[in-house]
Design a protein around this motif. Structure first.
Motif, PDB file in Angstrom:
ATOM      1  N   ALA A   2      12.974 -17.469 -11.270  1.00 37.52           N
ATOM      2  CA  ALA A   2      12.169 -16.260 -11.268  1.00 37.52           C
ATOM      3  C   ALA A   2      12.958 -15.085 -11.841  1.00 37.52           C
ATOM      4  N   THR A   3      12.267 -14.265 -12.607  1.00 37.80           N
ATOM      5  CA  THR A   3      12.901 -13.080 -13.189  1.00 37.80           C
ATOM      6  C   THR A   3      12.114 -11.845 -12.795  1.00 37.80           C
ATOM      7  N   LEU A   4      12.816 -10.759 -12.621  1.00 39.40           N
ATOM      8  CA  LEU A   4      12.179  -9.512 -12.245  1.00 39.40           C
ATOM      9  C   LEU A   4      11.343  -8.944 -13.378  1.00 39.40           C
ATOM     10  N   ASP A   5      10.237  -8.342 -13.029  1.00 35.90           N
ATOM     11  CA  ASP A   5       9.412  -7.625 -13.986  1.00 35.90           C
ATOM     12  C   ASP A   5      10.263  -6.505 -14.616  1.00 35.90           C
ATOM     13  N   PRO A   6      10.119  -6.255 -15.937  1.00 43.39           N
ATOM     14  CA  PRO A   6      10.929  -5.220 -16.604  1.00 43.39           C
ATOM     15  C   PRO A   6      10.836  -3.846 -15.949  1.00 43.39           C
ATOM     16  N   GLU A 252       6.790 -12.496  -5.538  1.00 44.98           N
ATOM     17  CA  GLU A 252       7.496 -13.725  -5.882  1.00 44.98           C
ATOM     18  C   GLU A 252       8.969 -13.690  -5.491  1.00 44.98           C
ATOM     19  N   ILE A 253       9.649 -12.576  -5.778  1.00 39.62           N
ATOM     20  CA  ILE A 253      11.095 -12.497  -5.565  1.00 39.62           C
ATOM     21  C   ILE A 253      11.362 -11.799  -4.240  1.00 39.62           C
ATOM     22  N   ASP A 254      11.208 -12.566  -3.168  1.00 42.64           N
ATOM     23  CA  ASP A 254      11.146 -12.012  -1.829  1.00 42.64           C
ATOM     24  C   ASP A 254      11.595 -13.082  -0.834  1.00 42.64           C
ATOM     25  N   PRO A 255      12.520 -12.774   0.064  1.00 43.95           N
ATOM     26  CA  PRO A 255      12.955 -13.765   1.056  1.00 43.95           C
ATOM     27  C   PRO A 255      11.822 -14.320   1.913  1.00 43.95           C
ATOM     28  N   VAL A 256      10.737 -13.558   2.071  1.00 49.14           N
ATOM     29  CA  VAL A 256       9.626 -14.031   2.913  1.00 49.14           C
ATOM     30  C   VAL A 256       8.440 -14.526   2.089  1.00 49.14           C
ATOM     31  N   ALA A 257       8.658 -14.827   0.824  1.00 50.89           N
ATOM     32  CA  ALA A 257       7.565 -15.302  -0.028  1.00 50.89           C
ATOM     33  C   ALA A 257       6.902 -16.545   0.536  1.00 50.89           C
ATOM     34  N   ASP A 258       7.698 -17.473   1.078  1.00 50.96           N
ATOM     35  CA  ASP A 258       7.129 -18.715   1.598  1.00 50.96           C
ATOM     36  C   ASP A 258       6.354 -18.513   2.885  1.00 50.96           C
ATOM     37  N   ASP A 259       6.637 -17.446   3.619  1.00 55.11           N
ATOM     38  CA  ASP A 259       5.864 -17.157   4.825  1.00 55.11           C
ATOM     39  C   ASP A 259       4.391 -16.986   4.475  1.00 55.11           C
ATOM     40  N   GLY A 281       7.297 -11.763 -10.473  1.00 55.32           N
ATOM     41  CA  GLY A 281       8.325 -10.805 -10.872  1.00 55.32           C
ATOM     42  C   GLY A 281       8.476  -9.605  -9.985  1.00 55.32           C
ATOM     43  N   MET A 282       7.766  -9.600  -8.847  1.00 49.65           N
ATOM     44  CA  MET A 282       7.797  -8.441  -7.950  1.00 49.65           C
ATOM     45  C   MET A 282       8.677  -8.699  -6.728  1.00 49.65           C
ATOM     46  N   PRO A 283       9.379  -7.657  -6.260  1.00 50.07           N
ATOM     47  CA  PRO A 283      10.187  -7.763  -5.040  1.00 50.07           C
ATOM     48  C   PRO A 283       9.361  -7.364  -3.819  1.00 50.07           C
ATOM     49  N   HIS A 284       9.970  -7.477  -2.674  1.00 46.57           N
ATOM     50  CA  HIS A 284       9.318  -7.159  -1.405  1.00 46.57           C
ATOM     51  C   HIS A 284       8.773  -5.725  -1.398  1.00 46.57           C
ATOM     52  N   SER A 285       7.551  -5.570  -0.865  1.00 49.93           N
ATOM     53  CA  SER A 285       6.929  -4.253  -0.651  1.00 49.93           C
ATOM     54  C   SER A 285       6.799  -3.417  -1.916  1.00 49.93           C
ATOM     55  N   PHE A 286       6.626  -4.080  -3.048  1.00 53.05           N
ATOM     56  CA  PHE A 286       6.523  -3.370  -4.325  1.00 53.05           C
ATOM     57  C   PHE A 286       5.332  -2.429  -4.392  1.00 53.05           C
ATOM     58  N   PHE A 287       4.305  -2.680  -3.605  1.00 52.05           N
ATOM     59  CA  PHE A 287       3.096  -1.846  -3.604  1.00 52.05           C
ATOM     60  C   PHE A 287       3.381  -0.438  -3.084  1.00 52.05           C
ATOM     61  N   LEU A 288       4.478  -0.273  -2.338  1.00 49.67           N
ATOM     62  CA  LEU A 288       4.858   1.068  -1.886  1.00 49.67           C
ATOM     63  C   LEU A 288       5.473   1.893  -3.012  1.00 49.67           C
ATOM     64  N   LEU A 289       5.683   1.270  -4.172  1.00 46.38           N
ATOM     65  CA  LEU A 289       6.258   1.934  -5.340  1.00 46.38           C
ATOM     66  C   LEU A 289       5.223   2.063  -6.450  1.00 46.38           C
ATOM     67  N   ALA A 290       3.956   2.166  -6.044  1.00 54.45           N
ATOM     68  CA  ALA A 290       2.862   2.177  -7.015  1.00 54.45           C
ATOM     69  C   ALA A 290       2.909   3.377  -7.955  1.00 54.45           C
TER      70      ALA A 290
END
Length: 312
Positions: A2-6, A252-259, A281-290
């Protein structure tokens, strides 16, 4: 791999100029204050809703809350009781104000955001009890809140999503007459034993690493044995039969993705309707950075629409 979104990579590069303090290196008050400063990355607050603060009087304590309602809405609306993220240790009505405004306006429902008790001052099961009790309070006071008691959901993000999922079944266990119509979970933490593969796969993920996640769990669940109880982790429940339908959104790029994946699959195994959508390509709680991530804005709109559909 997995790669992070630019856009995420660019944001992280700008934030790295002032590296955030690790939570174990600073007083808890400073860690919470640092979280409050991230509000600006959420974007401009939506002004198309009416907002009011109030207090819930619950058994033995009172909790602050904030209700959102789209401007111009007529009559009783479906409602959502929302629990903010922050690893059980930080987060507030303010850190999630932008998100809650957007969800209310985009979803066309009233939303009640709950200021539940935080760790380490308050350990398990206090936040869980706050979640279930506050939902029952909203259900009991639906008429004065102008909310339809037959169309009331729970929702939350990260640790708050665990509280939402726990309340979704906890309310039914209490047989109070309150009913949860649906559950909406954003990047949910649902197994605090941290046993899922994604915890190791994304142990160094940005915004939430394995070490930070484990530290947060330690604050709220100092008794290790409680972490394996069904009352603590929704994924530890032997059966999810009777749970309300769900929309689960994850990164996708999140320690709790499988939860998120596992919980949605478990609901379906017990005949509960569940839709899971993962943002690549998104990390945890990315929606808070909208305010700075286009995918964050799209995630909020998707979540609001899906939750609204479950309530109507």
């Amino acid at each position: 791999m997995a790669t992070l979104d630019p856009q995420v990579s660019d944001l992280l590069a700008s934030l790295s100029k002032v590296p955030p303090a690790q939570p174990w290196d600073v007083p808890i008050a400073d860690y919470r204050a640092a979280g409050e400063k991230l509000v600006a990355l959420g974007g401009v607050p939506n002004s198309h809703c009416d907002v009011r603060d109030f207090v819930m009087d619950l058994p033995g304590r009172s909790l602050g809350a904030r209700i959102y309602r789209p401007k111009g809405a007529v009559g009783s609306l479906p409602g959502v009781v929302y629990f903010h993220g922050g690893g059980f240790v930080r987060g507030s009505l303010e850190t999630h104000d932008v998100l809650c405004r957007e969800l209310s306006v985009r979803g066309g429902f009233s939303l009640v955001s709950v200021d539940f008790r935080l760790a380490p001052e308050n350990v398990f099961p206090r936040a869980h009890d706050d979640a279930t009790d506050s939902f029952c309070w909203v259900s009991d006071h639906a008429a004065e809140l102008n909310i339809r008691p037959d169309a009331l959901a729970v929702a939350g993000d990260s640790a708050g999503a665990m509280l939402a999922a726990s309340a979704a079944v906890g309310v039914q266990d209490r047989a109070t007459g309150a009913s949860v119509r649906a559950q909406g979970l954003l990047c949910p933490v649902l197994d605090v034993t941290l046993a899922n593969d994604s915890v190791a796969r994304h142990e160094h993920a940005p915004l939430l690493s394995r070490r930070v996640l484990a530290w947060c769990v330690d604050q709220y669940f100092p008794d290790v044995e409680t972490r394996q109880s069904a009352a603590a982790s929704p994924l530890m429940r032997p059966s999810l039969a009777g749970a309300p339908p769900a929309f689960v959104l994850s990164s996708e790029i999140d320690p709790v993705a499988d939860d998120a994946r596992q919980y949605s699959a478990e609901l379906e195994k017990f005949g509960i309707g569940s839709e899971h959508q993962e943002f690549a390509g998104m990390p945890h709680s990315f929606f808070l950075l909208a305010g700075v991530l286009e995918q964050g804005e799209r995630a909020i709109l998707t979540f609001a629409e899906k939750l609204s559909d479950l309530l109507r």
